[in-house]
Design a protein around this motif. Structure first.
Motif, PDB file in Angstrom:
ATOM      1  N   LEU A  93     -31.585 -42.337  -7.720  1.00 10.90           N
ATOM      2  CA  LEU A  93     -31.512 -43.101  -8.969  1.00 10.90           C
ATOM      3  C   LEU A  93     -31.414 -44.597  -8.699  1.00 10.90           C
ATOM      4  N   LEU A  94     -30.719 -44.962  -7.627  1.00 13.87           N
ATOM      5  CA  LEU A  94     -30.549 -46.375  -7.316  1.00 13.87           C
ATOM      6  C   LEU A  94     -31.783 -46.975  -6.650  1.00 13.87           C
ATOM      7  N   SER A  95     -32.839 -46.159  -6.515  1.00 14.67           N
ATOM      8  CA  SER A  95     -34.137 -46.678  -6.076  1.00 14.67           C
ATOM      9  C   SER A  95     -34.984 -47.160  -7.248  1.00 14.67           C
ATOM     10  N   LEU A  96     -34.515 -46.920  -8.466  1.00 16.06           N
ATOM     11  CA  LEU A  96     -35.199 -47.478  -9.632  1.00 16.06           C
ATOM     12  C   LEU A  96     -35.039 -48.996  -9.629  1.00 16.06           C
ATOM     13  N   PRO A  97     -35.850 -49.721 -10.384  1.00 15.88           N
ATOM     14  CA  PRO A  97     -35.746 -51.187 -10.399  1.00 15.88           C
ATOM     15  C   PRO A  97     -34.319 -51.661 -10.699  1.00 15.88           C
ATOM     16  N   ARG A  98     -33.905 -52.731 -10.029  1.00 21.96           N
ATOM     17  CA  ARG A  98     -32.528 -53.206 -10.122  1.00 21.96           C
ATOM     18  C   ARG A  98     -32.094 -53.523 -11.555  1.00 21.96           C
ATOM     19  N   GLU A  99     -33.026 -53.951 -12.390  1.00 26.50           N
ATOM     20  CA  GLU A  99     -32.686 -54.351 -13.754  1.00 26.50           C
ATOM     21  C   GLU A  99     -32.512 -53.154 -14.694  1.00 26.50           C
ATOM     22  N   THR A 100     -32.834 -51.961 -14.219  1.00 25.64           N
ATOM     23  CA  THR A 100     -32.780 -50.778 -15.071  1.00 25.64           C
ATOM     24  C   THR A 100     -31.365 -50.550 -15.587  1.00 25.64           C
ATOM     25  N   LYS A 101     -31.238 -50.427 -16.906  1.00 24.06           N
ATOM     26  CA  LYS A 101     -29.940 -50.119 -17.497  1.00 24.06           C
ATOM     27  C   LYS A 101     -29.622 -48.637 -17.292  1.00 24.06           C
ATOM     28  N   LEU A 102     -28.381 -48.367 -16.926  1.00 25.49           N
ATOM     29  CA  LEU A 102     -27.900 -47.010 -16.745  1.00 25.49           C
ATOM     30  C   LEU A 102     -26.828 -46.728 -17.794  1.00 25.49           C
ATOM     31  N   PHE A 103     -27.012 -45.643 -18.529  1.00 28.90           N
ATOM     32  CA  PHE A 103     -26.017 -45.219 -19.505  1.00 28.90           C
ATOM     33  C   PHE A 103     -25.294 -43.990 -18.960  1.00 28.90           C
ATOM     34  N   LEU A 104     -23.972 -44.064 -18.915  1.00 32.51           N
ATOM     35  CA  LEU A 104     -23.137 -43.055 -18.282  1.00 32.51           C
ATOM     36  C   LEU A 104     -22.556 -42.107 -19.319  1.00 32.51           C
ATOM     37  N   CYS A 105     -22.099 -40.954 -18.861  1.00 34.78           N
ATOM     38  CA  CYS A 105     -21.530 -39.956 -19.756  1.00 34.78           C
ATOM     39  C   CYS A 105     -20.018 -40.117 -19.925  1.00 34.78           C
ATOM     40  N   HIS A 106     -19.361 -40.766 -18.964  1.00 31.48           N
ATOM     41  CA  HIS A 106     -17.902 -40.864 -19.020  1.00 31.48           C
ATOM     42  C   HIS A 106     -17.409 -42.222 -18.539  1.00 31.48           C
ATOM     43  N   ASP A 107     -16.212 -42.568 -19.002  1.00 36.14           N
ATOM     44  CA  ASP A 107     -15.477 -43.693 -18.411  1.00 36.14           C
ATOM     45  C   ASP A 107     -13.985 -43.422 -18.546  1.00 36.14           C
ATOM     46  N   TYR A 108     -13.236 -43.871 -17.538  1.00 37.60           N
ATOM     47  CA  TYR A 108     -11.801 -43.587 -17.473  1.00 37.60           C
ATOM     48  C   TYR A 108     -10.958 -44.846 -17.286  1.00 37.60           C
ATOM     49  N   LYS A 109     -11.548 -46.018 -17.498  1.00 40.51           N
ATOM     50  CA  LYS A 109     -10.839 -47.286 -17.298  1.00 40.51           C
ATOM     51  C   LYS A 109     -10.321 -47.393 -15.859  1.00 40.51           C
ATOM     52  N   ALA A 110     -11.078 -48.028 -15.019  1.00 39.99           N
ATOM     53  CA  ALA A 110     -10.641 -48.249 -13.640  1.00 39.99           C
ATOM     54  C   ALA A 110      -9.377 -49.106 -13.630  1.00 39.99           C
TER      55      ALA A 110
END
Length: 308
Positions: free
Chosen positions: A212-229
């Motif tokens: 997935l990180l081989s896609l163009p650097r500007e590509t927006k990624l939408f995640l399924c979860h977040d837990y507040k780092a």
């Protein structure tokens, strides 16, 4: 996994960025009790839409379900005149129940997931002793995606990429010039998904993420979860390939596969199971449907003792 499919996804992203193909509009809804982000993606020209990773409210103590979280999706879709054509699942979640069947009743749309769901159904069908009536062929879903499968949302082109590791069935959906990556990775300051569920594999997860990180650097990624780092006091579910490559806590550029596997294996050994794993997997392996009612007309969630 085919590099040709990754190349096709990259070409699709670049065509949108050049203005040769239309870009999607996205609205996200965050459910704090399950830390889940549901995304509604639509084509502004045709108003066709997809709902990705919906949430059914479930009160564990009482076993009651409700639809307040999913109702927000319904209200948004109806308020904007959207025609929902897809209900997409990135995988069979272990931390929340899917609201896809209820949303299908309200809004329509074909229910789709990765073809690897049949592996999940086989493994967890045995764990929960689901019996022979439980079909383990993915027939609870309208479409099973394989790596590289194409689909569309109005005039927006999309491609499914198989990204196993967290589970065998994980899919990422590249829709227009953005990617919905499920649980493969989180915000850069939080890291990556666990890989210790039945069928999970840390080495596969590393390779899926690097793909997935081989896609163009500007590509927006939408995640399924977040837990507040630690140190961050707000929820976030949108990042970019470049931000992940530069700063992901677990898998930034320069982290080797063996180092990642060692870290992930060690870390996973310290984690508790998700609090809703028992109801979630039993429901989600059925496409979001509750188990069939027993002879007294009541539906039950099983809790295997000393099994997981």
């Amino acid at each position: 996994m085919s590099d040709a499919n990754l190349a096709a996804a990259t070409a699709q992203i670049e065509a949108v960025r050049r203005g040769d193909k239309p870009a999607p509009m996205i609205r996200s809804f965050f459910d704090e009790p399950t830390n889940t982000a549901t995304h509604v993606v639509h084509d502004p020209a045709t108003l066709e839409a997809a709902v990705i990773d919906s949430v059914l409210d479930y009160e564990a103590a009482s076993g009651r379900t409700s639809h307040s979280t999913a109702q927000q999706v319904v209200d948004y879709a109806r308020g904007h005149g959207l025609n929902v054509v897809w209900q997409l699942e990135t995988h069979a979640h272990a931390d929340h129940l899917s609201a896809a069947p209820w949303l299908q009743e309200q809004l329509g749309g074909k229910l789709a997931i990765g073809a690897g769901i049949v592996v999940v159904q086989d493994v967890f069908g045995k764990i929960f002793n689901a019996g022979t009536a439980f079909q383990r062929d993915g027939s609870q879903f309208d479409r099973l995606f394989n790596d590289g499968d194409r689909f569309s949302i109005g005039g927006i082109e999309a491609i499914a990429l198989h990204v196993p590791g967290h589970t065998p069935a994980d899919m990422a959906y590249v829709i227009g010039d953005v990617a919905f990556v499920g649980d493969t990775m989180f915000m850069p300051d939080y890291g990556t998904a666990r890989a210790d569920f039945p069928g999970g594999d840390a080495r596969e997860l590393y390779r899926s993420i690097r793909r997935l990180l081989s896609l163009p650097r500007e590509t927006k990624l939408f995640l399924c979860h977040d837990y507040k780092a630690p140190g961050r006091d707000y929820y976030a579910w949108e990042t970019t390939v470049g931000a992940e490559r530069d700063g992901n806590l677990h898998v930034h550029d320069g982290v080797s596969e063996n180092d990642f596997v060692a870290m992930r294996t060690s870390r996973d050994a310290t984690l508790s199971l998700p609090k809703l794993i028992m109801p979630s997997v039993q429901v989600n392996m059925r496409g979001g449907h509750l188990p069939e009612a027993e002879d007294n007309g009541v539906q039950y969630i099983k809790i295997p003792v000393n099994r997981l």
